[in-house]
Design a protein around this motif. Structure first.
Motif, PDB file in Angstrom:
ATOM      1  N   LYS A   1       0.885  -1.167   0.000  1.00 41.59           N
ATOM      2  CA  LYS A   1       0.000   0.000   0.000  1.00 41.59           C
ATOM      3  C   LYS A   1       0.915   1.206   0.000  1.00 41.59           C
TER       4      LYS A   1
ATOM      5  N   SER B   1      -6.175  -1.516  -6.022  1.00 37.92           N
ATOM      6  CA  SER B   1      -7.299  -0.956  -5.293  1.00 37.92           C
ATOM      7  C   SER B   1      -6.949   0.490  -4.999  1.00 37.92           C
TER       8      SER B   1
ATOM      9  N   TYR C   1      -7.913   4.000  -3.140  1.00 39.06           N
ATOM     10  CA  TYR C   1      -8.674   4.509  -1.999  1.00 39.06           C
ATOM     11  C   TYR C   1      -9.143   5.934  -2.267  1.00 39.06           C
TER      12      TYR C   1
ATOM     13  N   PRO D   1     -12.074   0.610  -1.060  1.00 38.50           N
ATOM     14  CA  PRO D   1     -11.380   1.111  -2.242  1.00 38.50           C
ATOM     15  C   PRO D   1     -12.055   0.613  -3.515  1.00 38.50           C
ATOM     16  N   ARG D   2     -11.713   1.221  -4.631  1.00 36.41           N
ATOM     17  CA  ARG D   2     -12.259   0.814  -5.924  1.00 36.41           C
ATOM     18  C   ARG D   2     -11.195   0.057  -6.702  1.00 36.41           C
ATOM     19  N   PRO D   3     -11.503  -1.166  -7.154  1.00 33.03           N
ATOM     20  CA  PRO D   3     -10.520  -1.902  -7.954  1.00 33.03           C
ATOM     21  C   PRO D   3     -10.504  -1.365  -9.381  1.00 33.03           C
TER      22      PRO D   3
ATOM     23  N   GLY E   1      -1.479  -2.594  -4.246  1.00 34.74           N
ATOM     24  CA  GLY E   1      -1.285  -3.430  -5.432  1.00 34.74           C
ATOM     25  C   GLY E   1       0.165  -3.890  -5.557  1.00 34.74           C
TER      26      GLY E   1
ATOM     27  N   CYS F   1     -12.906  -5.698  -1.408  1.00 36.34           N
ATOM     28  CA  CYS F   1     -11.670  -5.570  -0.629  1.00 36.34           C
ATOM     29  C   CYS F   1     -10.429  -5.793  -1.490  1.00 36.34           C
ATOM     30  N   GLY F   2     -10.546  -6.621  -2.532  1.00 35.95           N
ATOM     31  CA  GLY F   2      -9.398  -6.859  -3.414  1.00 35.95           C
ATOM     32  C   GLY F   2      -8.397  -7.875  -2.899  1.00 35.95           C
TER      33      GLY F   2
ATOM     34  N   CYS G   1     -10.930 -11.731  -6.894  1.00 32.68           N
ATOM     35  CA  CYS G   1      -9.753 -10.898  -6.643  1.00 32.68           C
ATOM     36  C   CYS G   1      -8.531 -11.724  -6.279  1.00 32.68           C
TER      37      CYS G   1
END
Length: 260
Positions: free
Chosen positions: A6, A42, A44, A53-55, A97, A220-221, A247
Motif C-alpha cells: 500500500k 485498489s 482509496y 477502495p475501488r478496484p 497493489g 476488498c481486493g 480478486c
C-alpha cells in the motif's frame, strides 16, 4: 504473485478520453515495478464516507518510470470513481497493489492470440498486448464511442465491433470474429459476463485454450470479504463450495474453471 504494497502515489496527469471514461497516469514507488498485465490495483478515495477502495485494472505499466495508467469509467455522481475523475496532476492517492494473477503470457508465446476486450474490459488488454511475444489480434467491443483503439493499433491487428454499427462490425466481438473470418490459437479476454460466456462457448467449440478476466465488482481486493465470488466448476478444497474469489484466485481464470 508479486508482493502487494500500500503506497501513497502521485497523479501525473489525467484526461477524459470518452464519455465517462478517464485515463490517469500515476507515479508509484514500487507497485509499477512489480505489476503484470491483467493485474489491478485498489484505489482509496479521499472521501471518508466511502471506506472500500475501488478496484481498477492496469491499462499500461511503465516499469522504467515507475508509472501506471488506469483507464476507468465513472459510474455515477458521488461515486468513488467520480471523485477520482476530479483529481489533477500532483494530487495524492493511496493504492494497494499489484493485485490478482494477471494473464499467463507464457501460454501464448509465439502463437496467434485473440485479445478480446468489451467496454471497460478493453483497458487491461492493452498492456497484455504490448507485452505479448506472439501474433496479436485485438478484437474490441464498444457500445458506440471508441477509446484506446489507436493505442492498440500500434501493437498489432485491431478489429472493432460497435453495438450501433458506427464503427467496425455492427454487433459484438463474436460478430467481428465471424465477419472477418478470424482465427487464433489462444484467447485472452476481459469484459462483461455475457461477452465472456459467448467467448467461452466459442473457445470450447474450437478447442482453443482461453483465459478470461472476470469483471465482477470487487470490494476488498484481497479475498477477505467474499463480495466477488464467482461459481467455479470444481469444488474449492478449502471451503468445499463451487466458488472462487475473483480478486484472490483471479481475476484471470481458465475459461473452463468458471461458470459464466
Amino acid at each position: 504473485m508479486g508482493t502487494k504494497v500500500k503506497e501513497t502515489c502521485t497523479v501525473l496527469n489525467q484526461e477524459c478520453i470518452g464519455k465517462d471514461i478517464y485515463s490517469m497516469w500515476i507515479q508509484t514507488k514500487t507497485i509499477a515495478g512489480n505489476a503484470r498485465p491483467g493485474q489491478f490495483v485498489s484505489v482509496y478515495t479521499q472521501d471518508g464516507s466511502k471506506l472500500l477502495p475501488r478496484p481498477i485494472s492496469l491499462c499500461e505499466i511503465d516499469k522504467e518510470k515507475g508509472a501506471l495508467r488506469l483507464v476507468y469509467r465513472v459510474t455515477g455522481p458521488k461515486t468513488g470513481t467520480e471523485s477520482f475523475s476530479r483529481l489533477h496532476a500532483g494530487a495524492q492517492l493511496e493504492l494497494l497493489g499489484p493485485l490478482g494473477n494477471g494473464f499467463p503470457l507464457e501460454e501464448a508465446a509465439g502463437r496467434k492470440v485473440f485479445l478480446m476486450g468489451g467496454g471497460i474490459g478493453v483497458p487491461p488488454m492493452l498492456e497484455t498486448m504490448k507485452q505479448l511475444d506472439a501474433k496479436k489480434i485485438a478484437v474490441l467491443g464498444y457500445r458506440d464511442e471508441l477509446f484506446l483503439n489507436e493505442e492498440f493499433e500500434k501493437n498489432g491487428e485491431v478489429y472493432i465491433a460497435t453495438e450501433d454499427g458506427s464503427a467496425g462490425t455492427k454487433g459484438n466481438v463474436m460478430d467481428a470474429i465471424r465477419e472477418n473470418d478470424l482465427e487464433a490459437d489462444v484467447i485472452f479476454a476481459c469484459g462483461p459476463k455475457p461477452m465472456l460466456r459467448a467467448i467461452k462457448v466459442y473457445a470450447l467449440e474450437k478447442g482453443i485454450p482461453c483465459w478470461v478476466s472476470m469483471e465482477e465488482r470487487m470490494a476488498c481486493g484481497i479475498g477477505a470479504c467474499l463480495g466477488c465470488v464467482c461459481q467455479s466448476t470444481e469444488t474449492d478444497a478449502h471451503s468445499h463450495v463451487h466458488n472462487k474469489r475473483v480478486c484472490k484466485d483471479g481475476p484471470v481464470f481458465r475459461s473452463t474453471e468458471v461458470e459464466l
